[in-house]
Every structure is written in C-alpha cells, then in structure tokens.
Design a protein around this motif. Structure first.
Motif, PDB file in Angstrom:
ATOM      1  N   SER A 171     -79.493 -93.883  90.056  1.00  0.00           N
ATOM      2  CA  SER A 171     -80.771 -94.581  90.134  1.00  0.00           C
ATOM      3  C   SER A 171     -80.672 -95.865  90.953  1.00  0.00           C
ATOM      4  N   LEU A 172     -79.959 -95.819  92.036  1.00  0.00           N
ATOM      5  CA  LEU A 172     -79.811 -96.970  92.924  1.00  0.00           C
ATOM      6  C   LEU A 172     -80.789 -96.813  94.078  1.00  0.00           C
ATOM      7  N   ASP A 173     -81.414 -97.921  94.490  1.00  0.00           N
ATOM      8  CA  ASP A 173     -82.311 -97.818  95.638  1.00  0.00           C
ATOM      9  C   ASP A 173     -81.503 -97.912  96.928  1.00  0.00           C
ATOM     10  N   THR A 174     -82.162 -97.689  98.054  1.00  0.00           N
ATOM     11  CA  THR A 174     -81.437 -97.633  99.332  1.00  0.00           C
ATOM     12  C   THR A 174     -80.800 -98.969  99.687  1.00  0.00           C
ATOM     13  N   GLY A 175     -81.442-100.082  99.325  1.00  0.00           N
ATOM     14  CA  GLY A 175     -80.858-101.393  99.596  1.00  0.00           C
ATOM     15  C   GLY A 175     -79.577-101.615  98.814  1.00  0.00           C
ATOM     16  N   GLY A 177     -74.013 -98.446  86.170  1.00  0.00           N
ATOM     17  CA  GLY A 177     -74.927 -99.562  86.406  1.00  0.00           C
ATOM     18  C   GLY A 177     -74.639-100.305  87.697  1.00  0.00           C
ATOM     19  N   PHE A 178     -75.706-100.818  88.307  1.00  0.00           N
ATOM     20  CA  PHE A 178     -75.567-101.558  89.566  1.00  0.00           C
ATOM     21  C   PHE A 178     -74.675-102.780  89.391  1.00  0.00           C
ATOM     22  N   SER A 179     -74.798-103.487  88.273  1.00  0.00           N
ATOM     23  CA  SER A 179     -73.964-104.681  88.071  1.00  0.00           C
ATOM     24  C   SER A 179     -72.484-104.305  88.017  1.00  0.00           C
ATOM     25  N   GLY A 201     -73.296 -87.280  97.664  1.00  0.00           N
ATOM     26  CA  GLY A 201     -74.403 -87.643  96.787  1.00  0.00           C
ATOM     27  C   GLY A 201     -74.021 -87.978  95.362  1.00  0.00           C
ATOM     28  N   SER A 202     -72.734 -88.093  95.083  1.00  0.00           N
ATOM     29  CA  SER A 202     -72.313 -88.363  93.707  1.00  0.00           C
ATOM     30  C   SER A 202     -71.968 -89.824  93.465  1.00  0.00           C
ATOM     31  N   TYR A 203     -72.122 -90.681  94.479  1.00  0.00           N
ATOM     32  CA  TYR A 203     -71.804 -92.099  94.285  1.00  0.00           C
ATOM     33  C   TYR A 203     -72.758 -92.689  93.259  1.00  0.00           C
ATOM     34  N   GLY A 204     -72.214 -93.461  92.343  1.00  0.00           N
ATOM     35  CA  GLY A 204     -73.021 -94.107  91.315  1.00  0.00           C
ATOM     36  C   GLY A 204     -73.167 -93.283  90.051  1.00  0.00           C
ATOM     37  N   LEU A 205     -72.560 -92.089  90.048  1.00  0.00           N
ATOM     38  CA  LEU A 205     -72.595 -91.234  88.862  1.00  0.00           C
ATOM     39  C   LEU A 205     -71.208 -91.201  88.241  1.00  0.00           C
ATOM     40  N   CYS A 206     -71.160 -91.272  86.929  1.00  0.00           N
ATOM     41  CA  CYS A 206     -69.895 -91.249  86.192  1.00  0.00           C
ATOM     42  C   CYS A 206     -69.231 -89.889  86.365  1.00  0.00           C
ATOM     43  N   GLU A 207     -67.961 -89.876  86.692  1.00  0.00           N
ATOM     44  CA  GLU A 207     -67.221 -88.621  86.862  1.00  0.00           C
ATOM     45  C   GLU A 207     -66.918 -87.961  85.521  1.00  0.00           C
ATOM     46  N   GLU A 208     -67.052 -88.694  84.437  1.00  0.00           N
ATOM     47  CA  GLU A 208     -66.756 -88.151  83.113  1.00  0.00           C
ATOM     48  C   GLU A 208     -67.994 -87.546  82.468  1.00  0.00           C
ATOM     49  N   CYS A 209     -69.062 -88.347  82.326  1.00  0.00           N
ATOM     50  CA  CYS A 209     -70.250 -87.886  81.596  1.00  0.00           C
ATOM     51  C   CYS A 209     -71.418 -87.534  82.509  1.00  0.00           C
ATOM     52  N   GLY A 210     -71.351 -87.907  83.780  1.00  0.00           N
ATOM     53  CA  GLY A 210     -72.433 -87.609  84.710  1.00  0.00           C
ATOM     54  C   GLY A 210     -73.583 -88.593  84.673  1.00  0.00           C
ATOM     55  N   GLY A 211     -73.506 -89.595  83.806  1.00  0.00           N
ATOM     56  CA  GLY A 211     -74.557 -90.606  83.712  1.00  0.00           C
ATOM     57  C   GLY A 211     -74.464 -91.619  84.840  1.00  0.00           C
ATOM     58  N   ASP A 212     -75.482 -92.450  84.931  1.00  0.00           N
ATOM     59  CA  ASP A 212     -75.499 -93.492  85.962  1.00  0.00           C
ATOM     60  C   ASP A 212     -74.494 -94.593  85.647  1.00  0.00           C
ATOM     61  N   ALA A 238     -69.509-105.415  90.814  1.00  0.00           N
ATOM     62  CA  ALA A 238     -68.224-106.002  90.449  1.00  0.00           C
ATOM     63  C   ALA A 238     -67.061-105.139  90.919  1.00  0.00           C
ATOM     64  N   CYS A 239     -67.254-103.832  90.881  1.00  0.00           N
ATOM     65  CA  CYS A 239     -66.186-102.886  91.226  1.00  0.00           C
ATOM     66  C   CYS A 239     -66.824-101.698  91.950  1.00  0.00           C
ATOM     67  N   PRO A 240     -67.076-101.828  93.271  1.00  0.00           N
ATOM     68  CA  PRO A 240     -67.812-100.790  93.991  1.00  0.00           C
ATOM     69  C   PRO A 240     -67.141 -99.412  93.974  1.00  0.00           C
ATOM     70  N   GLU A 241     -65.855 -99.368  93.698  1.00  0.00           N
ATOM     71  CA  GLU A 241     -65.146 -98.094  93.676  1.00  0.00           C
ATOM     72  C   GLU A 241     -65.108 -97.469  92.288  1.00  0.00           C
ATOM     73  N   ALA A 242     -65.850 -98.031  91.333  1.00  0.00           N
ATOM     74  CA  ALA A 242     -65.850 -97.538  89.954  1.00  0.00           C
ATOM     75  C   ALA A 242     -66.217 -96.058  89.909  1.00  0.00           C
ATOM     76  N   ARG A 243     -65.446 -95.285  89.157  1.00  0.00           N
ATOM     77  CA  ARG A 243     -65.673 -93.846  89.015  1.00  0.00           C
ATOM     78  C   ARG A 243     -66.302 -93.503  87.679  1.00  0.00           C
ATOM     79  N   LEU A 244     -66.209 -94.422  86.720  1.00  0.00           N
ATOM     80  CA  LEU A 244     -66.686 -94.166  85.359  1.00  0.00           C
ATOM     81  C   LEU A 244     -67.701 -95.223  84.944  1.00  0.00           C
ATOM     82  N   CYS A 245     -68.645 -94.806  84.110  1.00  0.00           N
ATOM     83  CA  CYS A 245     -69.583 -95.773  83.531  1.00  0.00           C
ATOM     84  C   CYS A 245     -68.807 -96.648  82.549  1.00  0.00           C
ATOM     85  N   ILE A 246     -69.427 -97.705  82.118  1.00  0.00           N
ATOM     86  CA  ILE A 246     -68.722 -98.651  81.245  1.00  0.00           C
ATOM     87  C   ILE A 246     -68.310 -98.010  79.923  1.00  0.00           C
ATOM     88  N   GLY A 247     -69.138 -97.116  79.382  1.00  0.00           N
ATOM     89  CA  GLY A 247     -68.796 -96.453  78.124  1.00  0.00           C
ATOM     90  C   GLY A 247     -67.579 -95.559  78.256  1.00  0.00           C
TER      91      GLY A 247
END
Length: 120
Positions: free
Chosen positions: A3-7, A97-99, A84-95, A103-112
């Motif tokens: 759910s990230l916008d183009t900017g 977060g932009f924040s 097209g999978s950037y910004g999606l968690c590799e574990e659960c498939g959820g978004d 902080a870590c643009p290469e993040a592969r997992l959501c915070i949970g």
C-alpha cells in the motif's frame, strides 16, 4: 505492491540505489602490484609488524565479505521492485509499513514477523 504510493516507492528505490552506489564506490579494487590482492602487502619485517599486517588484512577481507553480503541484500530488495513484491512481508504476505521501510529499505519482513524471528 504494498500500500505504498508512487512517491514513497520512488523515495525507497532511490535510497536503495544510493546505498548500493555508496558500497560500490568504497569497494574499488586495490592497485595490481602482485601482492596477492591484499590491502597491506606482507613484507619481511619484525614479527610484531607481521602480526599487525596480518590483522589488517584479515579485517579488510572481513569487511569485503560484509560489503559483498550487503550488496546482495540490496540487489534482492531492488529485484523485488521488478516483480511487484517490494513492501510485502516474505513471511505472512502483509504490508511492511512505510516507516519501517524508511528506516530499513531492504526489510523483507513486517515488524511482527521480524519480532517473532528474533525471539526464536
């Protein structure tokens, strides 16, 4: 994509590219003087100097390995933009977060999922 916008996507892509470019600039190959590609040439000196030279070379080789691994992580993150999978968690498939991505643009997992992984 998430759910990230183009900017936001453009900002994160630029951050990843900048990090990759910075790593590439710091990893320029040493001058080719036949010294087995070691940062500090091992020459005949006192035993203490040899130990220092070996330590410096070990540290430089370790840093080069770390930089190579970091470049691989950054390339993987950039490849996720293409599929097209950037910004999606590799574990659960959820978004993710932009924040978190700021902080870590290469993040592969959501915070949970990252928290669960670290608790294991």
């Amino acid at each position: 994509m998430a759910s990230l916008d183009t900017g936001q996507l453009a900002q994160l892509h630029a951050a990843l590219e900048a990090q990759l470019a910075a790593l590439s600039r710091t990893d320029e190959p040493p001058a080719d003087d036949g010294a087995r590609d070691l940062p500090v040439p091992e020459i005949e000196t006192s035993p203490a100097d040899k130990a220092t030279v070996r330590l410096l070379n070990d540290l430089a080789l370790e840093a080069a390995g770390h930089h190579a691994a970091r470049r691989q992580v950054l390339r993987h993150a950039l490849a996720r933009f293409d599929d097209g999978s950037y910004g999606l968690c590799e574990e659960c498939g959820g978004d993710i977060g932009f924040s978190r991505l700021q902080a870590c643009p290469e993040a592969r997992l959501c915070i949970g999922c990252q928290t669960r992984l670290e608790k294991r």
